[in-house]
Design an enzyme around this catalytic site. Structure first.
Site, PDB file in Angstrom:
ATOM      1  N   GLU A 329       0.827  -1.208   0.000  1.00 28.40           N
ATOM      2  CA  GLU A 329       0.000   0.000   0.000  1.00 28.40           C
ATOM      3  C   GLU A 329       0.863   1.261   0.000  1.00 28.40           C
ATOM      4  O   GLU A 329       0.567   2.224  -0.709  1.00 28.40           O
ATOM      5  CB  GLU A 329      -0.941   0.024   1.222  1.00 28.40           C
ATOM      6  N   ARG A 333       0.686   3.767  -3.254  1.00 27.19           N
ATOM      7  CA  ARG A 333       0.073   5.089  -3.028  1.00 27.19           C
ATOM      8  C   ARG A 333       1.126   6.178  -2.826  1.00 27.19           C
ATOM      9  O   ARG A 333       1.064   7.222  -3.460  1.00 27.19           O
ATOM     10  CB  ARG A 333      -0.850   5.050  -1.810  1.00 27.19           C
ATOM     11  N   GLU A 596     -12.151   0.171 -10.304  1.00 26.39           N
ATOM     12  CA  GLU A 596     -11.783  -0.809 -11.340  1.00 26.39           C
ATOM     13  C   GLU A 596     -12.707  -0.841 -12.557  1.00 26.39           C
ATOM     14  O   GLU A 596     -12.240  -1.028 -13.708  1.00 26.39           O
ATOM     15  CB  GLU A 596     -11.688  -2.221 -10.729  1.00 26.39           C
ATOM     16  N   THR A 682      -0.857   0.657 -10.339  1.00 26.08           N
ATOM     17  CA  THR A 682      -2.150   0.085  -9.967  1.00 26.08           C
ATOM     18  C   THR A 682      -3.000   1.044  -9.136  1.00 26.08           C
ATOM     19  O   THR A 682      -4.174   0.786  -8.896  1.00 26.08           O
ATOM     20  CB  THR A 682      -1.957  -1.257  -9.234  1.00 26.08           C
TER      21      THR A 682
END
Ligand code: DMJ
Length: 702
Positions: A329, A333, A596, A682
């Protein structure tokens, strides 16, 4: 007279018994210790002869003389010889005592002889015994020798020295552990890998010996910034598209403005309770929304907001936290967000912070295989895996989603270690047998063996596949290994996981030890976009098929939205028990502002220009506005099948990073962040393609 005689006899007998005691003391080995009370200060602790025999001789000689004197005195008075004694030295004297009270000349001579023999022996021992120097220092310089020792070694009575001692011990222990780990690492490597390590090490040393030339204050190579193509966009010509794009920007303003108002510096916003929210994924690192939103602010030309965010990063973003973070994460990020902000704006602070954080993540790779831990304490560098993960395994979607960011970290820092770490992950994977060609979600970082044979293109697996394809694209299509791995994996997914429902909906199921679970997660919906992005690079006979497959997945995911009351998609939907694309379990009915499905619409729009993708995107915008927008921002909802929304009171940072960015780009022209110059990580952070003929010039992508 008779009384005097009795007194003298008693004296003789007392002296005799004293002599018996003294004799037994000095000549019986078992009693040897009793010498010490007689010579308590005898310094020659290393000299057995001097220690034991000399005192005996001296004592016995003195005793003999005393006894002899007493006996002689008695004889002189009685005119006869004393009773026989037990002493070896009490031989009958054949002389008469001149005076009963004083020593005769011969006696004095014997005493002198005995003492001089004693002195000679003692001091002779000092000078001629092999360890005499030690004796000397031990006897005469005893205290100074001890001091010398304490000066060279730590003094345990001094707290400062005790601390030093602890530090020295800790360092020795640490070096020892490091050496063990390195040795283990090396043992697992192939000869060509070891060779490469040596070459890298040599290059590093050579670079260091060249001095600081070409480095900035933070020891980073000085790079000339060139903005990659398509970093900025322009207004669409079509009025409706232009309005819709403007509407998305408004949504961003609402989300950002409320975060700034109510939760500035916190990781996320609670839009209902209007306060900050922190998930434990980031440990004590703060400002997830700020870093995640930086590039979206820049892309939407919200420059005042971007400057405020930059200022916060400069002054407040701190990675020196004694807390455990999710490596995945934090990477997607924070590292991803900072890298994108750098490439879009050219501001050095983002490059510096990204590299600083990347370095903090490196200890996660200290495992026997080099497969990183899921969790890492940024201060101690100690890692571990999620306690729920099969047999202490690392997760495919976590260790497999570091590649893009780490390749850029090497490029921007000049440090090859980042790239080496992620390339090693591939090596480990390529050595393993794959069940049906599939990659299980769990891999043990200690043994290098798969855990449970669960396979998913959704949660736990998803972005691993995405990063194989994007690694190839980001390398300007030079990373042939990434390409091969992606298309092989996709083939295995198609064979084993992709199915069509009786109602004609294509879906990607999950695989558990050979059995299919006919469920598709919201997360899996990204795959439509991925397959579309990769279709062009597939063998020509497969390109069309893959584009169709991508379109079908987009349609299925759209259906999962369309079949709900709120027109927002559930977390997971099923194709069994008589339902299709519908969540049947209460705990799968929530929607947390995930991107998504919209991500797939964007890719499909870019590759097909089929207007339905923009329409579907616009449907999602309306649903978000109607059901997720609240006065204090945007919130997820607990049940997309309920007629009125029940808000979860969290504005996820990926809503600003991904959902709103993909929507904005869906209503922008294709030359804004074009796919042949940028790949999106992503978390939707755009990273420029590293052009093959310019790899040695950092950031020269134009
Ligand atoms: C994001 O943080 C990333 O896209 C990640 O890969 C998985 N999904 C969440 C948002 O849904």
């Amino acid at each position: 007279m008779a009384q005097r005689k009795r007194q003298k006899n008693r004296l003789v007998s007392k002296v005799n018994s004293l002599l018996v005691w003294v004799y037994s003391c000095f000549f019986d080995n078992k009693e040897q210790s009793r010498i010490y009370p007689v010579f308590p200060l005898c310094p020659f602790t290393n000299c057995n002869f001097v220690q034991t025999r000399c005192p005996n001789i001296v004592v016995l000689s003195v005793v003999w003389l005393v006894e002899h004197k007493a006996v002689t005195a008695a004889q002189a008075e009685e005119g006869k010889m004393p009773v026989a004694t037990l002493l070896p030295f009490t031989a009958t004297p054949n002389r008469k005592s001149a005076s009963p009270t004083s020593f005769r000349l011969t006696e004095k001579f014997i005493l002198l002889l005995v003492f001089s023999a004693f002195i000679t022996l003692c001091f002779g021992a000092i000078f001629f015994l092999p360890d005499s120097s030690k004796l000397l220092s031990g006897v005469f310089f005893h205290s100074s020798a001890v001091e010398t020792n304490t000066r060279t070694g730590p003094d345990s009575s001094d707290p400062g020295s005790a601390l030093n001692e602890e530090r020295v011990l800790a360092k020795i222990r640490k070096d020892h552990e490091k050496a063990l780990l390195e040795a283990k690492d090396t043992l697992q490597k192939r000869p060509d890998e070891i060779k490469q390590d040596i070459i890298n090490e040599k290059e590093k040393v050579a670079k260091e010996s060249m001095g600081q030339g070409g480095k900035d204050d933070n020891n980073l190579p000085i790079v000339e910034y060139h903005r990659p193509p398509g970093a900025t966009g322009h207004e669409p010509l079509d009025p409706e598209t232009k309005d819709r794009r403007a509407k998305i920007k408004e949504m961003m303003k609402h989300a950002w403005g409320n975060y700034r108002r109510y939760a500035w510096g916190s990781n996320e916003l609670r839009p209902i309770s209007k306060q900050g929210h922190s998930s434990n994924l980031f440990g004590d690192i703060k400002g997830a929304t700020i870093v995640d939103a930086l590039d979206t602010l820049h892309i939407m030309e919200m420059f005042e907001e971007f400057d405020a965010a930059t200022d916060w990063v400069e002054k407040n973003l701190d990675f020196n936290v004694n807390a455990e973070v999710s490596v995945f994460e934090v990477n997607i990020r924070f590292v991803g967000g900072l890298l994108s902000a750098y490439y879009l704006s050219g501001k050095e602070v983002f490059r510096r912070k990204a590299v600083e954080l990347g370095e903090k993540l490196l200890p996660a790779f200290k495992t026997p295989t080099g497969i990183p831990w899921a969790l890492l304490n940024l201060k101690s560098g100690i890692g571990r895996n999620w306690p729920w993960a099969s047999g202490g395994s690392s997760i495919l979607a976590e260790y497999g989603t570091l590649h893009l960011e780490f390749m850029h970290l090497s490029k921007l820092s000049g440090n090859p270690e980042f790239a080496q770490k992620v390339m090693n992950i591939r090596k480990v994977l390529n050595r393993l047998d794959k069940p049906q060609g599939l990659y299980p979600n769990y891999l043990n970082p200690n043994s290098g063996q798969w855990g449970q044979h669960h396979v998913s293109v959704g949660g736990l697996g998803d972005s691993f596949y995405e990063y194989l394809l994007k690694a190839w694209l980001m390398s300007d299509k030079t990373d042939e290994e990434g390409k091969r791995m992606y298309y092989d994996a996709l083939q295995a997914i198609e064979t084993n996981l992709i199915r069509k429902s009786s109602g004609g909906l294509t879906y990607i199921a999950e695989w558990k030890g050979g059995l299919l679970e006919h469920k598709m997660g919201h997360l899996t919906c990204f795959a439509g976009g991925m397959i579309a992005l990769g279709a062009d690079g597939a063998p020509s006979e497969k390109t069309g098929h893959q584009m169709e497959q991508a379109a079908e997945i987009a349609r299925t995911c759209h259906e999962s939205y369309a079949r709900t009351a709120l027109k927002l998609g559930p977390e997971a939907f099923r194709f069994d028990g008589g339902v299709e694309a519908i969540a049947t379990r209460q705990n799968e009915k929530y929607f947390i502002l995930r991107p998504e499905v919209i991500e797939t619409y964007l890719y499909m729009w870019r590759f097909t220009h089929d207007p339905k993708y923009r329409e579907w995107g616009w449907e999602a915008v309306q649903a978000l506005e109607q059901h997720c927008k609240v006065e204090g921002g945007y919130s997820g909802v607990r049940d997309v099948y309920a007629s009125t929304p029940n808000h979860d009171d969290v504005q996820q940072s990926f809503y600003l990073a991904e959902t709103l960015k993909y929507l904005y780009l869906l209503f922008s022209d294709d030359d804004h962040l074009p796919f042949d110059h940028w790949v999106f990580n992503t978390e939707a952070h755009p990273l420029p393609v590293i052009l093959k003929d310019k790899t040695d010039i950092p950031n020269e992508v134009e």
